[in-house]
Design a protein around this motif. Structure first.
Motif, PDB file in Angstrom:
ATOM      1  N   UNK A   1      -2.994   3.831  -3.412  1.00 63.91           N
ATOM      2  CA  UNK A   1      -3.078   2.494  -4.110  1.00 63.91           C
ATOM      3  C   UNK A   1      -2.385   1.381  -3.647  1.00 63.91           C
ATOM      4  N   UNK A   2      -3.053   0.164  -3.945  1.00 60.49           N
ATOM      5  CA  UNK A   2      -2.685  -0.883  -3.054  1.00 60.49           C
ATOM      6  C   UNK A   2      -2.791  -2.094  -4.278  1.00 60.49           C
ATOM      7  N   UNK A   3      -1.739  -2.970  -4.053  1.00 60.71           N
ATOM      8  CA  UNK A   3      -1.659  -4.359  -4.966  1.00 60.71           C
ATOM      9  C   UNK A   3      -1.159  -5.506  -4.214  1.00 60.71           C
ATOM     10  N   UNK A   4      -1.493  -6.518  -4.816  1.00 64.30           N
ATOM     11  CA  UNK A   4      -0.955  -8.029  -3.965  1.00 64.30           C
ATOM     12  C   UNK A   4      -0.285  -8.776  -5.127  1.00 64.30           C
TER      13      UNK A   4
ATOM     14  N   UNK B   1       0.882  -1.159  -0.043  1.00 66.30           N
ATOM     15  CA  UNK B   1      -0.090   0.025  -0.221  1.00 66.30           C
ATOM     16  C   UNK B   1       0.989   1.285  -0.294  1.00 66.30           C
ATOM     17  N   UNK B   2       0.570   2.136  -0.834  1.00 68.92           N
ATOM     18  CA  UNK B   2       1.323   3.354  -1.029  1.00 68.92           C
ATOM     19  C   UNK B   2       0.569   4.680  -1.169  1.00 68.92           C
ATOM     20  N   UNK B   3       1.229   5.706  -0.804  1.00 62.52           N
ATOM     21  CA  UNK B   3       0.368   7.122  -0.959  1.00 62.52           C
ATOM     22  C   UNK B   3       1.279   7.953  -1.783  1.00 62.52           C
ATOM     23  N   UNK B   4       0.573   8.724  -2.695  1.00 67.45           N
ATOM     24  CA  UNK B   4      -0.593   8.572  -3.274  1.00 67.45           C
ATOM     25  C   UNK B   4      -0.840   7.257  -4.252  1.00 67.45           C
ATOM     26  N   UNK B   5       0.177   7.188  -5.046  1.00 68.82           N
ATOM     27  CA  UNK B   5       0.112   6.253  -6.026  1.00 68.82           C
ATOM     28  C   UNK B   5       1.455   5.466  -6.279  1.00 68.82           C
ATOM     29  N   UNK B   6       1.709   4.288  -7.048  1.00 63.25           N
ATOM     30  CA  UNK B   6       3.186   3.672  -7.218  1.00 63.25           C
ATOM     31  C   UNK B   6       3.864   4.438  -8.192  1.00 63.25           C
TER      32      UNK B   6
END
Length: 328
Positions: free
Chosen positions: A98-101, A66-71
Motif C-alpha cells: 500500500x502507498x500514500x502521499x 510505501x508499506x508491506x502489506x498494508x498500513x
C-alpha cells in the motif's frame, strides 16, 4: 482627549497591520493528495514503478510512504521519502503493498489518516521474464564529478535475475575498461580508475531460465583529481589606490575554466594574520557588498586580497598571489 484616543487606535491598527503583513503559511492538514499512478489495486509482474501524483496547492514538498502489506498491519516500511517532485521511481520485490502521499510545507503536513491509500500487487509468477523489467540505478549519480578514484556501482535487484552484467568504458562505450558478471544476489561492485577522464557505465539483469534480459541502465561520470590553476588577479594592480564604490567592480580576476566556485579573502595585513572577511564570488567583487564601510573604516587604508578556486570535483587550487590595494 478624543484626539488622543484616535491616535492610540490608529497606532494599534498600524501594529495589527504590520503583524498581518508577515508571511502566513497555509494550513494544509486537511488536504488530500490526488494519486495518479500506478493505478489502485494494479496487479502486475513489473517491479519498477514510477509513483505519480497531482501537485497540491500550497505544498512545498511531498512525502511518499510505501508499506508491506498494508498500513494497518505493517510488516515492512519499504519507503518513507520526501521529494519536491510529483513523481518517484521505486523498484519492488514480489508482494502486496500500500502507498500514500502526504503534502508538506514549512509548517504543516497533511493528515495521514485521511490520505488516499492505494494498493499494488507485484506478482512473481512471470518475474523470470525480464524483458519488460527496468533496472534502477542507486549510485553513483548521473554526470557526477569526483576526485575519488574508487567508485561503488549499485542498483536495485530484480526477482528472477540470475546474474547482472556491468560494463565500464569511454563515453559512448566504444571501448571497455571493465566487464564483470555478478550473481543474481549481488547488486553492487567497485572499480578503481587509473586515469582521470569522462566515463560511461551500464548494467543489465539476465535470466538463464527464460533467456531474457532487461534493457541497459546507463550513466556517465567524470574522474578529476587535478586541481584547477590558481586564479590570476587582474584589477586593481598591486599597490594601486581605488576609491570605494567609485568603480564597478572594485576587484576582478581570471579563473581556470574548470573552476566552479571562487572564494575571495581580504586581509588587514600582509602576513594574513588578520582576516577581514571572506566570501564566495564569481570573477569580480564590489567591496560595498561586504557590509563594511571602507570609506569611514576604522581599519588602516591598505588591504591585501587573494582568491582561491574549487572545481566541480572538489579539487582546490593554490591561492592566487597576495595583492596590496589602498582603499579611500
Amino acid at each position: 482627549m478624543q484626539k488622543q484616543i484616535s491616535s492610540l487606535g490608529l497606532a494599534l491598527l498600524l501594529l495589527l497591520a504590520a503583524a498581518c503583513s508577515d508571511v502566513i503559511v497555509p494550513d494544509i492538514e486537511g488536504r488530500v493528495v490526488n494519486l495518479i499512478a500506478p493505478a489502485d489495486s494494479l496487479n502486475t509482474t513489473l517491479q519498477t514503478h514510477n509513483f505519480v501524483w497531482d501537485e497540491e496547492e500550497d505544498a512545498s514538498s511531498y512525502r511518499l510512504q510505501i508499506v508491506k502489506p498494508d498500513f494497518e498491519n505493517i510488516e515492512e516500511f519499504i519507503l518513507d521519502s520526501t521529494t519536491t517532485a510529483t513523481s518517484y521511481e521505486v523498484t519492488l520485490q514480489e508482494g502486496s503493498y500500500q502507498w500514500r502521499v502526504l503534502a508538506v510545507n514549512e509548517a504543516y503536513t497533511s493528515d495521514r489518516d485521511s490520505a488516499t491509500i492505494w494498493r499494488l500487487f507485484v506478482r512473481s509468477d512471470a518475474s523470470v521474464d525480464l524483458s519488460n523489467q527496468i533496472i534502477t540505478i542507486i549510485e553513483p549519480g548521473n554526470n557526477i564529478f569526483t576526485q575519488d578514484s574508487t567508485i561503488t556501482f549499485s542498483w536495485n535487484g530484480l526477482s528472477g535475475a540470475d546474474k547482472y552484467i556491468l560494463q565500464i568504458g569511454d563515453v559512448g562505450l566504444s571501448s571497455f575498461l571493465f566487464i564483470e558478471e555478478l550473481s543474481g544476489d549481488s547488486t553492487s561492485t567497485s572499480f578503481t580508475f587509473d586515469e582521470d577522464g569522462d566515463y560511461q557505465w551500464q548494467v543489465r539483469a539476465e535470466s538463464d531460465l527464460s533467456q531474457t534480459f532487461t534493457d541497459w541502465a546507463s550513466r556517465e561520470l567524470t574522474i578529476d583529481r587535478q586541481p584547477p590553476a590558481a586564479p590570476t588577479l587582474e584589477f586593481p594592480t598591486s599597490g594601486s589606490t581605488i576609491v570605494a564604490a567609485n568603480q564597478s567592480p572594485d576587484l576582478f580576476w581570471i579563473a581556470d575554466a574548470n573552476s566552479l566556485i571562487d572564494t575571495l579573502y581580504v586581509y588587514r595585513d600582509g602576513l594574513r594574520d588578520s582576516l577581514l572577511f571572506k566570501t564566495v564570488a564569481s570573477l569580480e567583487y564590489n567591496l560595498e557588498d561586504s557590509g563594511i564601510d571602507f570609506v569611514n573604516s576604522q581599519f588602516a587604508e591598505d588591504y591585501f586580497w587573494q582568491v582561491r578556486s574549487v572545481d566541480r570535483a572538489g579539487n582546490v587550487s593554490d591561492s592566487s598571489s597576495l595583492r596590496l590595494v589602498f582603499v579611500q
